[in-house]
Design a protein around this motif. Structure first.
Motif, PDB file in Angstrom:
ATOM      1  N   GLY A  11       0.782  -1.233   0.000  1.00 31.67           N
ATOM      2  CA  GLY A  11       0.000   0.000   0.000  1.00 31.67           C
ATOM      3  C   GLY A  11       0.811   1.279   0.000  1.00 31.67           C
ATOM      4  O   GLY A  11       0.267   2.373  -0.012  1.00 31.67           O
ATOM      5  N   GLU A  12       2.140   1.139  -0.004  1.00 31.48           N
ATOM      6  CA  GLU A  12       3.022   2.305   0.053  1.00 31.48           C
ATOM      7  C   GLU A  12       3.698   2.530  -1.296  1.00 31.48           C
ATOM      8  O   GLU A  12       4.152   1.588  -1.931  1.00 31.48           O
ATOM      9  N   ALA A  13       3.766   3.786  -1.709  1.00 31.47           N
ATOM     10  CA  ALA A  13       4.457   4.164  -2.947  1.00 31.47           C
ATOM     11  C   ALA A  13       5.550   5.173  -2.624  1.00 31.47           C
ATOM     12  O   ALA A  13       5.459   5.923  -1.649  1.00 31.47           O
ATOM     13  N   ILE A  14       6.565   5.187  -3.467  1.00 29.17           N
ATOM     14  CA  ILE A  14       7.658   6.153  -3.380  1.00 29.17           C
ATOM     15  C   ILE A  14       7.778   6.809  -4.743  1.00 29.17           C
ATOM     16  O   ILE A  14       7.694   6.132  -5.775  1.00 29.17           O
ATOM     17  N   GLY A  31       9.191  15.226 -14.376  1.00 27.78           N
ATOM     18  CA  GLY A  31       9.662  13.854 -14.419  1.00 27.78           C
ATOM     19  C   GLY A  31       9.431  13.167 -13.090  1.00 27.78           C
ATOM     20  O   GLY A  31       9.643  13.768 -12.037  1.00 27.78           O
ATOM     21  N   VAL A  32       8.971  11.918 -13.156  1.00 33.43           N
ATOM     22  CA  VAL A  32       8.674  11.141 -11.947  1.00 33.43           C
ATOM     23  C   VAL A  32       9.192   9.721 -12.136  1.00 33.43           C
ATOM     24  O   VAL A  32       8.942   9.096 -13.174  1.00 33.43           O
ATOM     25  N   VAL A  33       9.897   9.223 -11.136  1.00 35.94           N
ATOM     26  CA  VAL A  33      10.222   7.802 -11.057  1.00 35.94           C
ATOM     27  C   VAL A  33       9.418   7.285  -9.872  1.00 35.94           C
ATOM     28  O   VAL A  33       9.604   7.723  -8.740  1.00 35.94           O
ATOM     29  N   PHE A  34       8.491   6.364 -10.152  1.00 39.31           N
ATOM     30  CA  PHE A  34       7.461   5.939  -9.199  1.00 39.31           C
ATOM     31  C   PHE A  34       7.632   4.451  -8.887  1.00 39.31           C
ATOM     32  O   PHE A  34       7.771   3.639  -9.805  1.00 39.31           O
ATOM     33  N   PHE A  35       7.617   4.108  -7.619  1.00 35.08           N
ATOM     34  CA  PHE A  35       7.794   2.728  -7.171  1.00 35.08           C
ATOM     35  C   PHE A  35       6.577   2.272  -6.380  1.00 35.08           C
ATOM     36  O   PHE A  35       6.115   2.972  -5.473  1.00 35.08           O
ATOM     37  N   TYR A  36       6.090   1.063  -6.723  1.00 37.53           N
ATOM     38  CA  TYR A  36       4.949   0.492  -6.006  1.00 37.53           C
ATOM     39  C   TYR A  36       4.935  -1.016  -6.206  1.00 37.53           C
ATOM     40  O   TYR A  36       4.998  -1.486  -7.346  1.00 37.53           O
ATOM     41  N   LYS A  73      -2.914   7.724  -6.222  1.00 35.67           N
ATOM     42  CA  LYS A  73      -4.363   7.580  -6.055  1.00 35.67           C
ATOM     43  C   LYS A  73      -4.920   6.582  -7.071  1.00 35.67           C
ATOM     44  O   LYS A  73      -5.725   5.710  -6.728  1.00 35.67           O
ATOM     45  N   LYS A  74      -4.468   6.695  -8.317  1.00 29.55           N
ATOM     46  CA  LYS A  74      -4.960   5.837  -9.405  1.00 29.55           C
ATOM     47  C   LYS A  74      -4.740   4.351  -9.101  1.00 29.55           C
ATOM     48  O   LYS A  74      -5.603   3.525  -9.384  1.00 29.55           O
ATOM     49  N   ILE A  75      -3.594   4.008  -8.517  1.00 33.43           N
ATOM     50  CA  ILE A  75      -3.293   2.601  -8.256  1.00 33.43           C
ATOM     51  C   ILE A  75      -3.779   2.139  -6.888  1.00 33.43           C
ATOM     52  O   ILE A  75      -3.606   0.980  -6.539  1.00 33.43           O
ATOM     53  N   LEU A  80       2.184   7.730   0.288  1.00 32.78           N
ATOM     54  CA  LEU A  80       3.112   8.178  -0.744  1.00 32.78           C
ATOM     55  C   LEU A  80       4.214   8.999  -0.104  1.00 32.78           C
ATOM     56  O   LEU A  80       3.933   9.938   0.644  1.00 32.78           O
ATOM     57  N   THR A  81       5.451   8.637  -0.404  1.00 34.86           N
ATOM     58  CA  THR A  81       6.600   9.438   0.021  1.00 34.86           C
ATOM     59  C   THR A  81       7.198  10.052  -1.234  1.00 34.86           C
ATOM     60  O   THR A  81       7.559   9.332  -2.168  1.00 34.86           O
ATOM     61  N   ILE A  82       7.275  11.378  -1.245  1.00 28.47           N
ATOM     62  CA  ILE A  82       7.798  12.117  -2.393  1.00 28.47           C
ATOM     63  C   ILE A  82       9.202  12.610  -2.071  1.00 28.47           C
ATOM     64  O   ILE A  82       9.400  13.373  -1.115  1.00 28.47           O
TER      65      ILE A  82
END
Length: 148
Positions: A11-14, A31-36, A73-75, A80-82
């Protein structure tokens, strides 16, 4: 990617976010590098709103942070940690900095609205210091506006 992927709890994203500005075109890039859940997603977008462009690369930084929130939110992420290199990304949201321009007011409201879906935290990293994913987010932002 040849770098270790950050580990996230269920449930956590970075997200690593960055922005750029092209003085020749007046466009700003995000630009975004997103981890989940062990997956990595790269996002980029460009904007050219003349009012937003007055904030130059900061518009791209803000857009990137909003893209990360939207993706979380979409996933269905709950947290979320930014990771960001521009202090305003956190400080406008936390109220440490006042939102004076229209772009920062919209950003703060977007963040506030997202809090009903996500727990959001911020981590400041040093820009252009060799942080692999911050550098990658920067490259994505630059590519979005045609800068190498």
């Amino acid at each position: 990617m040849d770098k270790d992927i950050p580990k996230t709890a269920p449930g956590e994203a970075i997200a690593y976010v960055d922005g750029s500005f092209n003085t020749e075109t007046g466009e700003y890039g995000a630009g975004v590098v997103f981890f989940y859940n062990g997956d990595t997603i790269e996002l980029s977008e460009k904007g050219s709103n003349p009012d937003a462009a007055t904030m130059r690369n900061v518009s791209g930084e803000v857009m990137a942070s909003m893209l990360a929130m939207r993706q979380a939110k979409k996933i269905g992420a709950k947290k979320l940690t930014i990771y960001h290199d521009y202090q305003g990304i956190a400080s406008w949201c936390t109220g440490e900095w006042k939102t004076k321009k229209e772009g920062t007011k919209i950003y703060k409201q977007y963040y506030t609205d997202m809090l009903s879906h996500l727990q959001i935290s911020f981590v400041k990293v040093e820009g252009h210091s060799g942080d692999f994913y911050n550098d990658r987010a920067d490259a994505l932002a630059r590519e979005a506006i045609g800068k190498d």
